[in-house]
Scaffold this motif. Structure first.
Motif, PDB file in Angstrom:
ATOM      1  N   GLY A 103       0.777  -1.231   0.000  1.00 40.55           N
ATOM      2  CA  GLY A 103       0.000   0.000   0.000  1.00 40.55           C
ATOM      3  C   GLY A 103       0.808   1.281   0.000  1.00 40.55           C
ATOM      4  N   ILE A 104       2.023   1.245  -0.567  1.00 40.91           N
ATOM      5  CA  ILE A 104       2.880   2.435  -0.589  1.00 40.91           C
ATOM      6  C   ILE A 104       3.194   2.807  -2.036  1.00 40.91           C
ATOM      7  CG2 ILE A 104       5.110   3.409   0.097  1.00 40.91           C
ATOM      8  CD1 ILE A 104       5.129   1.393   2.413  1.00 40.91           C
ATOM      9  N   GLN A 105       2.958   4.046  -2.378  1.00 41.04           N
ATOM     10  CA  GLN A 105       3.285   4.553  -3.708  1.00 41.04           C
ATOM     11  C   GLN A 105       4.627   5.259  -3.647  1.00 41.04           C
ATOM     12  OE1 GLN A 105       1.410   3.911  -6.454  1.00 41.04           O
ATOM     13  NE2 GLN A 105       0.060   2.713  -5.099  1.00 41.04           N
ATOM     14  N   VAL A 106       5.581   4.781  -4.403  1.00 38.76           N
ATOM     15  CA  VAL A 106       6.926   5.367  -4.385  1.00 38.76           C
ATOM     16  C   VAL A 106       7.247   5.958  -5.753  1.00 38.76           C
ATOM     17  CG1 VAL A 106       7.804   3.881  -2.549  1.00 38.76           C
ATOM     18  CG2 VAL A 106       7.917   3.096  -4.921  1.00 38.76           C
ATOM     19  N   PRO A 107       8.089   7.008  -5.806  1.00 36.79           N
ATOM     20  CA  PRO A 107       8.390   7.691  -7.067  1.00 36.79           C
ATOM     21  C   PRO A 107       9.478   6.968  -7.876  1.00 36.79           C
ATOM     22  CG  PRO A 107       9.515   8.812  -5.290  1.00 36.79           C
ATOM     23  CD  PRO A 107       8.713   7.699  -4.653  1.00 36.79           C
ATOM     24  N   THR A 180      16.876  14.490  -6.737  1.00 36.22           N
ATOM     25  CA  THR A 180      16.839  15.183  -5.438  1.00 36.22           C
ATOM     26  C   THR A 180      15.496  15.846  -5.186  1.00 36.22           C
ATOM     27  OG1 THR A 180      17.722  17.217  -6.396  1.00 36.22           O
ATOM     28  CG2 THR A 180      19.316  15.600  -5.550  1.00 36.22           C
ATOM     29  N   THR A 181      14.677  15.981  -6.220  1.00 38.20           N
ATOM     30  CA  THR A 181      13.391  16.662  -6.065  1.00 38.20           C
ATOM     31  C   THR A 181      12.218  15.695  -5.937  1.00 38.20           C
ATOM     32  OG1 THR A 181      13.011  16.804  -8.466  1.00 38.20           O
ATOM     33  CG2 THR A 181      14.276  18.579  -7.433  1.00 38.20           C
ATOM     34  N   LEU A 182      12.471  14.402  -6.150  1.00 37.04           N
ATOM     35  CA  LEU A 182      11.390  13.425  -6.055  1.00 37.04           C
ATOM     36  C   LEU A 182      10.903  13.322  -4.605  1.00 37.04           C
ATOM     37  CD1 LEU A 182      12.769  10.557  -8.335  1.00 37.04           C
ATOM     38  CD2 LEU A 182      10.998  12.238  -8.902  1.00 37.04           C
ATOM     39  N   THR A 183       9.608  13.288  -4.450  1.00 37.20           N
ATOM     40  CA  THR A 183       9.008  13.248  -3.115  1.00 37.20           C
ATOM     41  C   THR A 183       8.677  11.811  -2.734  1.00 37.20           C
ATOM     42  OG1 THR A 183       8.043  15.439  -3.452  1.00 37.20           O
ATOM     43  CG2 THR A 183       7.134  14.084  -1.673  1.00 37.20           C
ATOM     44  N   TRP A 184       9.374  11.319  -1.720  1.00 38.53           N
ATOM     45  CA  TRP A 184       9.104   9.981  -1.205  1.00 38.53           C
ATOM     46  C   TRP A 184       8.159  10.082  -0.012  1.00 38.53           C
ATOM     47  CZ3 TRP A 184      11.320   5.038  -2.349  1.00 38.53           C
ATOM     48  CH2 TRP A 184      12.175   5.037  -3.458  1.00 38.53           C
ATOM     49  N   PRO A 185       7.220   9.170   0.086  1.00 42.09           N
ATOM     50  CA  PRO A 185       6.322   9.205   1.254  1.00 42.09           C
ATOM     51  C   PRO A 185       7.085   8.788   2.502  1.00 42.09           C
ATOM     52  CG  PRO A 185       5.959   7.203  -0.009  1.00 42.09           C
ATOM     53  CD  PRO A 185       6.928   8.033  -0.801  1.00 42.09           C
ATOM     54  N   PRO A 186       6.646   9.224   3.663  1.00 40.05           N
ATOM     55  CA  PRO A 186       7.288   8.759   4.910  1.00 40.05           C
ATOM     56  C   PRO A 186       6.985   7.276   5.119  1.00 40.05           C
ATOM     57  CG  PRO A 186       5.338  10.069   5.391  1.00 40.05           C
ATOM     58  CD  PRO A 186       5.551  10.176   3.916  1.00 40.05           C
ATOM     59  N   ILE A 187       8.033   6.489   5.299  1.00 39.43           N
ATOM     60  CA  ILE A 187       7.865   5.051   5.512  1.00 39.43           C
ATOM     61  C   ILE A 187       8.603   4.690   6.802  1.00 39.43           C
ATOM     62  CG2 ILE A 187       8.191   2.743   4.547  1.00 39.43           C
ATOM     63  CD1 ILE A 187       8.442   4.040   1.780  1.00 39.43           C
ATOM     64  N   PRO A 188       7.924   4.135   7.766  1.00 44.15           N
ATOM     65  CA  PRO A 188       8.597   3.783   9.027  1.00 44.15           C
ATOM     66  C   PRO A 188       9.756   2.820   8.783  1.00 44.15           C
ATOM     67  CG  PRO A 188       6.210   3.572   9.234  1.00 44.15           C
ATOM     68  CD  PRO A 188       6.500   3.784   7.781  1.00 44.15           C
ATOM     69  N   VAL A 189      10.832   3.038   9.515  1.00 45.36           N
ATOM     70  CA  VAL A 189      12.002   2.174   9.419  1.00 45.36           C
ATOM     71  C   VAL A 189      11.996   1.235  10.620  1.00 45.36           C
ATOM     72  CG1 VAL A 189      14.520   2.059   9.323  1.00 45.36           C
ATOM     73  CG2 VAL A 189      13.305   3.954   8.203  1.00 45.36           C
ATOM     74  N   GLY A 190      11.783  -0.044  10.348  1.00 46.57           N
ATOM     75  CA  GLY A 190      11.731  -1.025  11.425  1.00 46.57           C
ATOM     76  C   GLY A 190      13.119  -1.430  11.896  1.00 46.57           C
ATOM     77  N   GLN A 191      13.177  -1.934  13.115  1.00 43.72           N
ATOM     78  CA  GLN A 191      14.442  -2.417  13.676  1.00 43.72           C
ATOM     79  C   GLN A 191      14.635  -3.876  13.270  1.00 43.72           C
ATOM     80  OE1 GLN A 191      16.630  -0.395  15.302  1.00 43.72           O
ATOM     81  NE2 GLN A 191      15.167   1.204  14.726  1.00 43.72           N
ATOM     82  N   VAL A 192      14.918  -4.074  11.992  1.00 39.07           N
ATOM     83  CA  VAL A 192      15.070  -5.422  11.444  1.00 39.07           C
ATOM     84  C   VAL A 192      16.457  -5.559  10.842  1.00 39.07           C
ATOM     85  CG1 VAL A 192      14.191  -7.095   9.768  1.00 39.07           C
ATOM     86  CG2 VAL A 192      12.603  -5.568  10.951  1.00 39.07           C
ATOM     87  N   ALA A 193      17.166  -6.570  11.266  1.00 42.18           N
ATOM     88  CA  ALA A 193      18.514  -6.797  10.740  1.00 42.18           C
ATOM     89  C   ALA A 193      18.439  -7.528   9.410  1.00 42.18           C
ATOM     90  CB  ALA A 193      19.335  -7.617  11.740  1.00 42.18           C
ATOM     91  N   PRO A 194      19.276  -7.145   8.449  1.00 49.40           N
ATOM     92  CA  PRO A 194      19.304  -7.876   7.183  1.00 49.40           C
ATOM     93  C   PRO A 194      19.801  -9.299   7.391  1.00 49.40           C
ATOM     94  CG  PRO A 194      21.151  -6.345   7.308  1.00 49.40           C
ATOM     95  CD  PRO A 194      20.289  -6.066   8.496  1.00 49.40           C
ATOM     96  N   VAL A 195      19.357 -10.189   6.546  1.00 51.53           N
ATOM     97  CA  VAL A 195      19.789 -11.585   6.580  1.00 51.53           C
ATOM     98  C   VAL A 195      20.546 -11.884   5.294  1.00 51.53           C
ATOM     99  CG1 VAL A 195      19.011 -13.999   6.549  1.00 51.53           C
ATOM    100  CG2 VAL A 195      17.902 -12.335   8.063  1.00 51.53           C
ATOM    101  N   HIS A 196      21.762 -12.389   5.445  1.00 55.30           N
ATOM    102  CA  HIS A 196      22.602 -12.648   4.283  1.00 55.30           C
ATOM    103  C   HIS A 196      22.620 -14.130   3.927  1.00 55.30           C
ATOM    104  CE1 HIS A 196      24.701  -8.887   5.984  1.00 55.30           C
ATOM    105  NE2 HIS A 196      23.901  -8.514   5.004  1.00 55.30           N
ATOM    106  N   ARG A 197      23.038 -14.396   2.729  1.00 57.18           N
ATOM    107  CA  ARG A 197      23.207 -15.785   2.307  1.00 57.18           C
ATOM    108  C   ARG A 197      24.216 -16.488   3.193  1.00 57.18           C
ATOM    109  NH1 ARG A 197      22.869 -16.905  -3.842  1.00 57.18           N
ATOM    110  NH2 ARG A 197      21.643 -15.158  -4.662  1.00 57.18           N
ATOM    111  N   ARG A 198      24.006 -17.775   3.352  1.00 49.24           N
ATOM    112  CA  ARG A 198      24.994 -18.568   4.060  1.00 49.24           C
ATOM    113  C   ARG A 198      26.234 -18.716   3.200  1.00 49.24           C
ATOM    114  NH1 ARG A 198      22.386 -23.786   5.102  1.00 49.24           N
ATOM    115  NH2 ARG A 198      20.548 -22.915   6.053  1.00 49.24           N
TER     116      ARG A 198
END
Length: 411
Positions: A103-107, A180-198
């Motif tokens: 449900g997020i529209q991004v530019p 630099t002029t594109l307007t991005w909607p505010p999107i909450p940044v969760g405290q989630v660590a990335p998971v890498h390939r083994r």
């Protein structure tokens, strides 16, 4: 200045419900130098498609964050930069699809970014379209293809090659200003660590190591629920990550410490050993099976030796034995899921020739689900888990097909 991206996906089209399974972003400055990078696997909540190509297992992906959990952090990596990719249209279409799904529209628009594949016709005339060919002709070092991070790094180096060739300012300077002029909607940044390939060759931690070593321990742990689950998990002589998680959860629910589970495992192995010595001969096949089970249970070959010796001398109490209620019989319905080699239709024809029914979807009458990856998150696997239908690897299914109709004995 630039955000170079690469994705690994379950397939080629968002219209076929394909999803992102890995995303990487590499930042590049105006001089073409790499300044930062980020990568994570993504849980697509579906089967992983051609795993032979991207090399990502369901074990890894199912423990990765979902896209919505990464959406805010990813947006921060792209915001204010020129989106760049090798085949930009493909990557943008998947990013747009994933953001729209939550449900997020991004530019994001392929016409507002840079495509290193399209630019190759100007900077590397007569070169092939692939990233590998472009990097080779540009004199860039080889890289590991079909890994999002390695592909993104290679595309970033290719962009650096273009920037060196074009000078400053580059012909796409207007795109830099527009980013630099594109307007991005505010999107909450969760405290989630990335998971890498083994790392190649690394193995999953044995599930026993995840159990709590606590006191008091039980003298005779009552683990029927655990053992019943173990019966189903060992049906194909493989404990998938999904099954391991379920075993750990069950042990914790009924209060089993690690020592209790080890006791149950030895009792389980002892029961199998009793069955093997009943006719007075332990065949090479039976010994191999016992060794295989012992390894899956975190036991050693010496534990098998001890169990067989005790069974031969009657030195252990009579173990719980039963004829396994799971029997593969002609007329049973089998369902297949995942990208298989040989193609799935060949597996289905072989099943029909053996007297089995082949289903398109999981129902309560389905006897077995054969999955290219037993940890798959496909809709079929979810239904199978719901109905308690065994999920096995194709190699195990082939063994079952060979013994079609023969009852198996389990401890």
């Amino acid at each position: 200045m630039y955000a170079v991206i690469d994705l690994e996906t379950t397939g080629l089209r968002t219209s076929w419900h394909d999803r992102i399974v890995e995303v990487a972003v590499v930042h590049v400055d105006e001089a073409g130098e790499i300044t930062d990078e980020w990568c994570s696997l993504v849980n697509p909540d579906r089967d992983l498609g051609p795993q032979v190509i991207h090399g990502i297992s369901a074990t890894e992906a199912r423990r990765a964050p979902r896209f919505e959990q990464l959406a805010g952090h990813l947006a921060g990596l792209l915001r204010g930069r020129v989106l760049t990719a090798h085949n930009l249209h493909f990557d943008v279409s998947f990013l747009l699809s994933e953001y729209q799904r939550v449900g997020i529209q991004v530019p994001l628009d392929p016409t507002n970014g840079l495509c290193t594949m399209r630019l190759a016709s100007h900077f590397l005339p007569s070169v092939g379209r692939s990233l590998y060919d472009c990097c080779r002709i540009a004199g860039l070092p080889p890289y590991q293809a079909h890994s999002a991070l390695h592909d993104a790094r290679a595309a970033a180096q290719l962009l650096g090659h273009y920037l060196t060739a074009t000078g400053n300012p580059p012909p796409w300077a207007p795109a830099l200003a527009a980013a630099t002029t594109l307007t991005w909607p505010p999107i909450p940044v969760g405290q989630v660590a990335p998971v890498h390939r083994r790392a190649p060759g690394s193995r999953e931690q044995h599930f026993l190591a995840r159990l709590v070593d606590r006191l008091p321990r039980l003298n005779e742990p009552q683990g029927d629920a655990y053992l019943d689950l173990l019966d189903r998990a060992l049906l194909d002589r493989h404990i998938s990550a999904t099954e391991a998680d379920a075993l750990v959860a069950t042990a914790e629910t009924i209060g089993l410490a690690r020592a209790d589970v080890e006791h149950l495992h030895r009792a389980y192995l002892a029961g199998l050993a009793q069955v093997a010595v009943e006719d007075g001969i332990v065949t090479a096949s039976e010994r191999h099976d016992l060794d295989q089970v012992a390894e899956l249970l975190g036991l050693q070959r010496c534990d098998v030796d001890n169990a067989l010796a005790a069974a031969c001398t009657g030195g252990i109490p009579q173990q719980r034995r039963r004829v396994d209620t799971w029997k593969f019989q002609p007329g049973d319905t089998v369902v297949f899921t995942g990208a298989m080699q040989p193609p799935r239709w060949e597996w289905e024809e072989e099943a029909r020739a053996a007297g089995l029914q082949v289903g398109d979807n999981i129902t309560k009458k389905t006897r077995l689900l054969v999955a290219a990856d037993p940890d798959t998150m496909s809709g079929k696997a979810k239904k199978a888990h719901q109905y308690g239908i065994p999920i096995v690897h194709p190699a195990a299914y082939k063994r079952m097909l060979f013994n079609l109709g023969t009852p198996t004995t389990a401890s």
